[in-house]
Design a protein around this motif. Structure first.
Motif, PDB file in Angstrom:
ATOM      1  N   LYS A   4       0.816  -1.222   0.000  1.00  0.00           N
ATOM      2  CA  LYS A   4       0.000   0.000   0.000  1.00  0.00           C
ATOM      3  C   LYS A   4       0.845   1.265   0.000  1.00  0.00           C
ATOM      4  CE  LYS A   4      -4.019  -1.997   2.344  1.00  0.00           C
ATOM      5  NZ  LYS A   4      -4.960  -1.883   3.485  1.00  0.00           N
ATOM      6  N   GLU A   5       2.155   1.093  -0.125  1.00  0.00           N
ATOM      7  CA  GLU A   5       3.106   2.199  -0.193  1.00  0.00           C
ATOM      8  C   GLU A   5       3.132   3.046   1.083  1.00  0.00           C
ATOM      9  OE1 GLU A   5       2.284   4.336  -3.792  1.00  0.00           O
ATOM     10  OE2 GLU A   5       3.189   2.779  -5.046  1.00  0.00           O
ATOM     11  N   HIS A   6       2.898   2.379   2.202  1.00  0.00           N
ATOM     12  CA  HIS A   6       3.031   3.029   3.511  1.00  0.00           C
ATOM     13  C   HIS A   6       4.355   2.645   4.179  1.00  0.00           C
ATOM     14  CE1 HIS A   6      -0.853   4.935   3.796  1.00  0.00           C
ATOM     15  NE2 HIS A   6      -1.471   3.811   3.488  1.00  0.00           N
ATOM     16  N   ALA A   7       5.102   1.750   3.545  1.00  0.00           N
ATOM     17  CA  ALA A   7       6.361   1.289   4.148  1.00  0.00           C
ATOM     18  C   ALA A   7       7.350   0.964   3.043  1.00  0.00           C
ATOM     19  CB  ALA A   7       6.111   0.070   5.030  1.00  0.00           C
ATOM     20  N   TYR A   8       8.630   0.898   3.414  1.00  0.00           N
ATOM     21  CA  TYR A   8       9.676   0.608   2.432  1.00  0.00           C
ATOM     22  C   TYR A   8      10.807  -0.155   3.116  1.00  0.00           C
ATOM     23  CZ  TYR A   8      11.816   4.651   4.724  1.00  0.00           C
ATOM     24  OH  TYR A   8      12.330   5.518   5.671  1.00  0.00           O
ATOM     25  N   GLU A   9      11.516  -0.957   2.300  1.00  0.00           N
ATOM     26  CA  GLU A   9      12.664  -1.713   2.801  1.00  0.00           C
ATOM     27  C   GLU A   9      13.934  -0.894   2.575  1.00  0.00           C
ATOM     28  OE1 GLU A   9      16.255  -4.083   2.524  1.00  0.00           O
ATOM     29  OE2 GLU A   9      15.231  -3.172   0.794  1.00  0.00           O
ATOM     30  N   SER A  10      14.835  -0.974   3.575  1.00  0.00           N
ATOM     31  CA  SER A  10      16.105  -0.275   3.444  1.00  0.00           C
ATOM     32  C   SER A  10      17.171  -1.039   4.217  1.00  0.00           C
ATOM     33  CB  SER A  10      15.992   1.154   3.989  1.00  0.00           C
ATOM     34  OG  SER A  10      17.234   1.819   3.932  1.00  0.00           O
ATOM     35  N   ASN A  11      18.143  -1.587   3.493  1.00  0.00           N
ATOM     36  CA  ASN A  11      19.284  -2.272   4.100  1.00  0.00           C
ATOM     37  C   ASN A  11      18.850  -3.391   5.059  1.00  0.00           C
ATOM     38  OD1 ASN A  11      22.019  -2.771   4.563  1.00  0.00           O
ATOM     39  ND2 ASN A  11      22.078  -1.354   6.310  1.00  0.00           N
ATOM     40  N   GLY A  12      17.822  -4.162   4.665  1.00  0.00           N
ATOM     41  CA  GLY A  12      17.384  -5.304   5.462  1.00  0.00           C
ATOM     42  C   GLY A  12      16.376  -4.973   6.547  1.00  0.00           C
TER      43      GLY A  12
END
Length: 350
Positions: A4-12
């Motif tokens: 839903k594009e409320h969160a994102y992954e970054s470096n694990g």
């Protein structure tokens, strides 16, 4: 939340994107969206990427595990749930997507509850909780209670010194959203106030009934009805217990003045209305359990009467020792003195 594009992954790790949730800053605050936009224009907040996060206020939903930390496997590698997501997951699983009442201490309002609401509502599209109730703290002599300050103790320890009902009476004398200051002076004053309530109840119980109405009984019956109404209104106002307790104390002072000080008689209507009021107070606050036994029990004698009783008992002990010594029963006399000394009472023989 990622879909839903409320969160994102970054470096694990996975972070909640606070900019994707328009209500983020207004949750738990009485400010309008218009005011908020003006605030943001003035602040000129920089939302450039900082480290792993797009925004310093973005918070972890899944945290990449460090070496030697517990972990679970995930699509993003080894890690563990973030602090806030645990509560949302448990609440939604066991209580449903919208819960009635969510509680917690004032210190959890931000960031924990704000983040909990944001991720839950972004996920379900529904209100997370109908009501949030944030309680104040118990301070000790005007300092926050903590183990590091050495002023930390349990209710069970206080209950060794004070009747648990007196502790309850003390706690409800402050609004649940406000902090309350625990001190011996405050507890002793609460105990005196509670003893006064019991003294009034006992007096009403023992006062002979008369036939018919008098101006005094009619006035007191009206005061009971007003106190009942005001008490209910106070409790309907976000559980305003201090205001409710003030209503009870005011009513009891008026009854004291009329019955105890001025020695007025009461009729059956007043008697019944009064004890119906007492039952209502006990149903709401639980401060008059086992009332009959409490009225008969000696440790509920008012403080001034207790002082008089203690002094009288000490005089009896002193007289008994004097008689024992006159009869040369020194062993028993000395044993009494020793036991009194153990209690912090010193007796000198002249």
């Amino acid at each position: 939340l990622i879909t839903k594009e409320h969160a994102y992954e970054s470096n694990g790790s996975v972070y909640f994107d606070v900019s994707s949730f328009s209500k983020y800053k207004t949750i738990l605050q009485n400010i309008s969206q218009e005011d908020l936009e003006e605030e943001e224009e003035e602040e000129e907040i920089d939302y450039s990427i900082i480290g792993e996060k797009k925004n310093p206020k973005d918070f972890a939903l899944w945290k990449k595990s460090k070496e030697d930390e517990p972990f679970w496997e995930s699509p993003w590698g080894k890690g563990r749930p973030g602090w806030h997501i645990e509560c949302s997951a448990m609440a939604i699983k066991y209580l449903g997507e919208t819960i009635d009442i969510h509680g917690g201490g004032q210190d959890l309002k931000f960031p924990h509850h704000r983040n909990e609401i944001s991720q839950s509502e972004a996920y379900t599209g529904k209100p997370f909780a109908n009501y949030f109730m944030h309680n104040g703290f118990v301070n000790i002599d005007n300092e926050k209670m903590s183990k590091s300050l050495g002023n930390f103790f349990l209710v069970s320890e206080v209950a060794e010194e004070y009747d648990p009902i007196v502790i309850r009476f003390f706690l409800i004398s402050s609004h649940y959203r406000s902090s309350i200051n625990y001190s011996l002076d405050n507890m002793n004053q609460t105990k005196k106030n509670y003893d006064k309530l019991l003294t009034t109840i006992k007096k009403v119980k023992e006062t002979p009934l008369i036939e018919g109405d008098t101006e005094i009984t009619e006035k007191l019956i009206t005061l009971i009805a007003e106190a009942k109404k005001n008490l209910i209104e106070s409790m309907d106002d976000d559980f305003n217990t201090p205001k409710a307790i003030a209503e009870i104390m005011t009513l009891f002072r008026n009854i004291n003045r009329a019955i105890i000080e001025n020695n007025n008689k009461i009729n059956e209507k007043f008697h019944d209305d009064f004890f119906e009021f007492i039952k209502m107070v006990d149903d709401i606050f639980g401060i008059f359990p086992n009332l009959e036994k409490r009225l008969q029990n000696e440790f509920f004698i008012p403080m001034d009467e207790k002082d008089e009783l203690i002094n009288s008992l000490l005089e009896i002990i002193k007289y008994t020792r004097s008689e024992l010594r006159a009869k040369k029963v020194y062993d028993l006399s000395d044993e009494i003195r020793k036991r009194l000394r153990d209690l912090g009472l010193e007796i000198e023989d002249n």
